[in-house]
Scaffold this motif. Structure first.
Motif, PDB file in Angstrom:
ATOM      1  N   LEU A 199       0.824  -1.206   0.000  1.00 19.56           N
ATOM      2  CA  LEU A 199       0.000   0.000   0.000  1.00 19.56           C
ATOM      3  C   LEU A 199       0.858   1.255   0.000  1.00 19.56           C
ATOM      4  N   LEU A 200       1.961   1.215   0.720  1.00 16.60           N
ATOM      5  CA  LEU A 200       2.871   2.353   0.733  1.00 16.60           C
ATOM      6  C   LEU A 200       3.443   2.596  -0.663  1.00 16.60           C
ATOM      7  N   GLU A 201       3.807   1.537  -1.341  1.00 19.81           N
ATOM      8  CA  GLU A 201       4.329   1.668  -2.712  1.00 19.81           C
ATOM      9  C   GLU A 201       3.266   2.218  -3.655  1.00 19.81           C
ATOM     10  N   GLN A 202       2.008   1.791  -3.481  1.00 25.01           N
ATOM     11  CA  GLN A 202       0.921   2.334  -4.307  1.00 25.01           C
ATOM     12  C   GLN A 202       0.777   3.836  -4.070  1.00 25.01           C
ATOM     13  N   ALA A 203       0.853   4.248  -2.812  1.00 28.85           N
ATOM     14  CA  ALA A 203       0.744   5.673  -2.494  1.00 28.85           C
ATOM     15  C   ALA A 203       1.888   6.460  -3.135  1.00 28.85           C
ATOM     16  N   TYR A 204       3.092   5.938  -3.046  1.00 29.02           N
ATOM     17  CA  TYR A 204       4.229   6.598  -3.694  1.00 29.02           C
ATOM     18  C   TYR A 204       4.035   6.687  -5.201  1.00 29.02           C
ATOM     19  N   ALA A 205       3.475   5.640  -5.796  1.00 28.83           N
ATOM     20  CA  ALA A 205       3.315   5.591  -7.245  1.00 28.83           C
ATOM     21  C   ALA A 205       2.358   6.666  -7.763  1.00 28.83           C
TER      22      ALA A 205
ATOM     23  N   PHE B 212      -1.260  12.783  -8.198  1.00 27.88           N
ATOM     24  CA  PHE B 212      -2.241  13.367  -7.288  1.00 27.88           C
ATOM     25  C   PHE B 212      -1.885  14.817  -6.961  1.00 27.88           C
ATOM     26  N   ASN B 213      -0.613  15.084  -6.693  1.00 24.43           N
ATOM     27  CA  ASN B 213      -0.184  16.451  -6.400  1.00 24.43           C
ATOM     28  C   ASN B 213      -0.436  17.379  -7.579  1.00 24.43           C
ATOM     29  N   LEU B 214      -0.197  16.900  -8.789  1.00 24.35           N
ATOM     30  CA  LEU B 214      -0.465  17.708  -9.983  1.00 24.35           C
ATOM     31  C   LEU B 214      -1.961  17.980 -10.125  1.00 24.35           C
ATOM     32  N   LEU B 215      -2.790  16.982  -9.832  1.00 25.76           N
ATOM     33  CA  LEU B 215      -4.237  17.161  -9.897  1.00 25.76           C
ATOM     34  C   LEU B 215      -4.700  18.203  -8.877  1.00 25.76           C
TER      35      LEU B 215
END
Length: 102
Positions: A61-67, A72-75
């Protein structure tokens, strides 16, 4: 370090003092939310929920969040700069709670 937490978790008085200090720090640092009793008032606030100790997160889950973090930040950045979208969303958000109260 985990053994230090174990002894802290066993000492209820010390844990309560730590929690009190954490709440005071949250209030001082502005980690605030408006209350459900006074949702339009900035005069009546409470501290935002937080945890005193880190929580385990599965590495997948941590890797998914990093990915997705960069996208997300750009959005979020793009949305924050779109005034018409924000105005429509805020107007709609104000209408929906009024409907639910009736």
């Amino acid at each position: 370090m985990a053994t230090g937490w174990g002894s802290l978790l066993q000492d209820e008085q010390q844990l309560e003092e730590l929690a009190r200090q954490a709440v005071d720090r949250a209030l001082a640092e502005g980690v605030l939310l408006r209350t459900s009793q006074e949702p339009s008032s900035s005069e009546v606030v409470s501290y935002a929920p937080f945890t005193l100790f880190p929580s385990l997160v599965p590495s997948a889950l941590l890797e998914q969040a990093y990915a997705v973090q960069m996208d997300f930040n750009l959005l979020v950045d793009a949305v924050s700069q779109n005034a018409s979208f924000l105005e429509q969303t805020l107007s709609r958000g104000q209408v929906l709670p009024r409907r639910n109260k009736n």
